[in-house]
Design a protein around this motif. Structure first.
Motif, PDB file in Angstrom:
ATOM      1  N   ALA A  37       0.834  -1.201   0.000  1.00 57.89           N
ATOM      2  CA  ALA A  37       0.000   0.000   0.000  1.00 57.89           C
ATOM      3  C   ALA A  37       0.864   1.244   0.000  1.00 57.89           C
ATOM      4  CB  ALA A  37      -0.921   0.012   1.218  1.00 57.89           C
ATOM      5  N   ILE A  38       0.517   2.208  -0.823  1.00 60.29           N
ATOM      6  CA  ILE A  38       1.121   3.532  -0.766  1.00 60.29           C
ATOM      7  C   ILE A  38       0.096   4.460  -0.136  1.00 60.29           C
ATOM      8  CG2 ILE A  38       0.450   4.015  -3.168  1.00 60.29           C
ATOM      9  CD1 ILE A  38       3.035   5.728  -3.347  1.00 60.29           C
ATOM     10  N   ILE A  39       0.478   5.117   0.963  1.00 58.01           N
ATOM     11  CA  ILE A  39      -0.449   5.925   1.753  1.00 58.01           C
ATOM     12  C   ILE A  39       0.103   7.340   1.852  1.00 58.01           C
ATOM     13  CG2 ILE A  39      -1.650   6.171   3.957  1.00 58.01           C
ATOM     14  CD1 ILE A  39      -1.125   3.199   4.459  1.00 58.01           C
ATOM     15  N   THR A  40      -0.645   8.308   1.359  1.00 55.38           N
ATOM     16  CA  THR A  40      -0.196   9.696   1.470  1.00 55.38           C
ATOM     17  C   THR A  40      -0.649  10.275   2.808  1.00 55.38           C
ATOM     18  OG1 THR A  40      -2.153  10.700   0.433  1.00 55.38           O
ATOM     19  CG2 THR A  40      -0.404   9.928  -1.039  1.00 55.38           C
ATOM     20  N   GLY A  89      -1.819  11.227  12.252  1.00 52.41           N
ATOM     21  CA  GLY A  89      -3.263  11.267  12.147  1.00 52.41           C
ATOM     22  C   GLY A  89      -3.874  10.007  11.569  1.00 52.41           C
ATOM     23  N   ILE A  90      -4.862  10.207  10.701  1.00 55.04           N
ATOM     24  CA  ILE A  90      -5.558   9.078  10.086  1.00 55.04           C
ATOM     25  C   ILE A  90      -4.597   8.225   9.272  1.00 55.04           C
ATOM     26  CG2 ILE A  90      -7.297   8.462   8.352  1.00 55.04           C
ATOM     27  CD1 ILE A  90      -8.888  10.936   9.315  1.00 55.04           C
ATOM     28  N   GLY A  91      -3.673   8.873   8.551  1.00 48.93           N
ATOM     29  CA  GLY A  91      -2.718   8.130   7.733  1.00 48.93           C
ATOM     30  C   GLY A  91      -1.874   7.176   8.548  1.00 48.93           C
ATOM     31  N   ARG A  92      -1.408   7.613   9.717  1.00 47.43           N
ATOM     32  CA  ARG A  92      -0.623   6.724  10.571  1.00 47.43           C
ATOM     33  C   ARG A  92      -1.466   5.545  11.042  1.00 47.43           C
ATOM     34  NH1 ARG A  92       2.533   8.896  15.811  1.00 47.43           N
ATOM     35  NH2 ARG A  92       4.054   9.453  14.190  1.00 47.43           N
ATOM     36  N   ALA A  93      -2.702   5.812  11.465  1.00 51.49           N
ATOM     37  CA  ALA A  93      -3.575   4.741  11.941  1.00 51.49           C
ATOM     38  C   ALA A  93      -3.853   3.729  10.837  1.00 51.49           C
ATOM     39  CB  ALA A  93      -4.869   5.321  12.481  1.00 51.49           C
ATOM     40  N   VAL A  94      -4.036   4.207   9.604  1.00 54.80           N
ATOM     41  CA  VAL A  94      -4.258   3.309   8.475  1.00 54.80           C
ATOM     42  C   VAL A  94      -3.012   2.471   8.206  1.00 54.80           C
ATOM     43  CG1 VAL A  94      -4.731   3.197   5.998  1.00 54.80           C
ATOM     44  CG2 VAL A  94      -6.018   4.781   7.444  1.00 54.80           C
ATOM     45  N   ILE A  98       5.228   5.083   3.029  1.00 49.40           N
ATOM     46  CA  ILE A  98       4.749   6.204   3.829  1.00 49.40           C
ATOM     47  C   ILE A  98       5.116   7.498   3.117  1.00 49.40           C
ATOM     48  CG2 ILE A  98       4.992   7.398   6.051  1.00 49.40           C
ATOM     49  CD1 ILE A  98       5.954   4.556   7.125  1.00 49.40           C
ATOM     50  N   VAL A  99       4.132   8.145   2.499  1.00 39.66           N
ATOM     51  CA  VAL A  99       4.369   9.418   1.815  1.00 39.66           C
ATOM     52  C   VAL A  99       3.973  10.547   2.762  1.00 39.66           C
ATOM     53  CG1 VAL A  99       3.836  10.827  -0.198  1.00 39.66           C
ATOM     54  CG2 VAL A  99       3.880   8.326  -0.408  1.00 39.66           C
ATOM     55  N   TYR A 100       4.863  11.515   2.933  1.00 35.78           N
ATOM     56  CA  TYR A 100       4.603  12.603   3.881  1.00 35.78           C
ATOM     57  C   TYR A 100       5.234  13.882   3.367  1.00 35.78           C
ATOM     58  CZ  TYR A 100       9.434  12.208   5.558  1.00 35.78           C
ATOM     59  OH  TYR A 100      10.810  12.208   5.650  1.00 35.78           O
ATOM     60  N   ILE A 131       2.254  -2.466  -6.476  1.00 31.81           N
ATOM     61  CA  ILE A 131       1.349  -1.620  -5.700  1.00 31.81           C
ATOM     62  C   ILE A 131      -0.049  -2.217  -5.831  1.00 31.81           C
ATOM     63  CG2 ILE A 131       0.308   0.659  -5.431  1.00 31.81           C
ATOM     64  CD1 ILE A 131       2.825   1.873  -6.658  1.00 31.81           C
ATOM     65  N   ASP A 132      -0.663  -2.517  -4.694  1.00 32.16           N
ATOM     66  CA  ASP A 132      -1.995  -3.105  -4.681  1.00 32.16           C
ATOM     67  C   ASP A 132      -3.057  -2.141  -4.172  1.00 32.16           C
ATOM     68  OD1 ASP A 132      -1.215  -6.043  -5.242  1.00 32.16           O
ATOM     69  OD2 ASP A 132       0.067  -5.491  -3.541  1.00 32.16           O
ATOM     70  N   ILE A 133      -2.645  -1.182  -3.321  1.00 28.49           N
ATOM     71  CA  ILE A 133      -3.589  -0.277  -2.682  1.00 28.49           C
ATOM     72  C   ILE A 133      -3.026   1.136  -2.723  1.00 28.49           C
ATOM     73  CG2 ILE A 133      -4.837   0.269  -0.559  1.00 28.49           C
ATOM     74  CD1 ILE A 133      -4.167  -2.714   0.279  1.00 28.49           C
ATOM     75  N   VAL A 134      -3.832   2.081  -3.142  1.00 22.29           N
ATOM     76  CA  VAL A 134      -3.472   3.490  -3.088  1.00 22.29           C
ATOM     77  C   VAL A 134      -4.436   4.180  -2.131  1.00 22.29           C
ATOM     78  CG1 VAL A 134      -3.242   5.652  -4.361  1.00 22.29           C
ATOM     79  CG2 VAL A 134      -2.587   3.490  -5.449  1.00 22.29           C
ATOM     80  N   VAL A 135      -3.905   4.769  -1.073  1.00 20.67           N
ATOM     81  CA  VAL A 135      -4.717   5.525  -0.125  1.00 20.67           C
ATOM     82  C   VAL A 135      -4.362   6.999  -0.278  1.00 20.67           C
ATOM     83  CG1 VAL A 135      -5.272   5.960   2.292  1.00 20.67           C
ATOM     84  CG2 VAL A 135      -4.907   3.612   1.501  1.00 20.67           C
ATOM     85  N   ASN A 136      -5.292   7.771  -0.823  1.00 21.09           N
ATOM     86  CA  ASN A 136      -5.110   9.210  -0.987  1.00 21.09           C
ATOM     87  C   ASN A 136      -5.680   9.913   0.240  1.00 21.09           C
ATOM     88  OD1 ASN A 136      -3.913   9.493  -3.677  1.00 21.09           O
ATOM     89  ND2 ASN A 136      -5.839   8.632  -4.418  1.00 21.09           N
TER      90      ASN A 136
END
Length: 283
Positions: free
Chosen positions: A41-44, A49-54, A67-69, A117-122
């Motif tokens: 998963a790539i998570i922006t 916050g929510i991104g860390r919890a995800v 971890i994109v930040y 990459i299987d999951i993109v979390v924007n």
């Protein structure tokens, strides 16, 4: 592994989670069940916050995480530690998602590290409260749209050639898209765009076996509000107007992102989930 992608300028946003009191609750609350085993998963906005919890929950369910930040190196390093403590791999990628080339580089580095990459979390976003529409500068308006909605287009454009059938895209919209927000005119407008983007992209990709959904959180205790210009009075009563009567925690939102990313939601696309403290909305 950590990469700095492009030049980024500090202006106080998005803010450090390490400075918040009380600390947001990001910890997964249940044992994992391999619902994301073998996934990447790539998570922006995953540093806090929510991104860390995800990121933490996805890792517990078996995913490796990019971890994109934007700026907060210490927060990103802590999220990486959390992911690795779950026995998964993580990379940190410092990038402004509002820059198309940075999104392309983030995707390239994710593929280099994990091969897929299987999951993109924007999830990345920003807000700037204003009392009157005339207070919103052209620069602020362009920047808010650049981060909140252009960034989603850029990230999906970069990832799309590498997403196969079974992949999932999960976007973060907001309760403000449905309720409106008199002090967040530009922010809530971008969230309306995100919901339309989610539904349209779902129609565009569903025949390829790629599902696209969104989560519309209510008032959640993250760095976004205290570091995004909310007044002391607003923060004192933050979340109290919800039917539940309190703000939510990031780990109360992350399960919605997990559900939409895993096979439990195999018959859902173009939809929005609403962890918002009991506020009833349409859509």
């Amino acid at each position: 592994m950590s990469d700095t992608i492009g030049m980024i300028h500090e202006d106080g946003l998005p803010g450090h989670e390490t400075t918040l009191k009380p600390k947001p609750a990001w910890q997964p609350r249940f044992r994992g069940s391999d619902r994301l085993k073998g996934k990447v998963a790539i998570i922006t906005g995953a540093d806090s916050g929510i991104g860390r919890a995800v990121a933490a929950l996805y890792a517990r369910e078996g995913a490796d995480i990019a971890i994109v930040y934007l700026l907060e190196d210490d927060d990103a390093a802590e999220t990486r530690r959390i992911v690795e403590a779950e026995g998964r791999k993580a990379i940190t990628l410092k990038a402004d998602v509002g820059d198309k080339q940075m999104c392309e580089r983030a995707v390239a580095e994710t593929l280099k590290a994990f091969g897929r990459i299987d999951i993109v979390v924007n999830n990345a976003g920003e807000q700037h409260p204003d009392q009157d529409i005339t207070d919103i500068s052209e620069q602020q308006l362009r920047r808010t749209f650049q981060t909140n909605i252009f960034g989603m287009f850029f990230m999906v454009q970069a990832a799309r050639p590498h997403l196969k059938a079974g992949a999932a895209i999960v976007n973060c919209t907001s309760v403000t898209m449905y309720q409106g927000s008199k002090e967040l005119l530009d922010y809530s407008s971008t969230k309306g765009a995100i919901t339309a983007f989610t539904r349209s992209l779902s129609e565009n990709l569903i025949s390829e076996g790629i599902r696209v959904n969104a989560v519309a959180p209510g008032p959640i205790w993250t760095p976004l509000n205290p570091c995004g210009g909310a007044s002391a009075e607003k923060l004192e009563h933050f979340g109290e107007s919800t039917p539940i009567g309190r703000p939510g925690q990031p780990n109360e939102v992350a399960p919605a992102f997990l559900f939409l990313a895993c096979e439990d939601a195999s018959y859902m696309s173009g939809q929005v989930l609403h962890p918002n403290g009991g506020v009833v909305v349409n859509g």
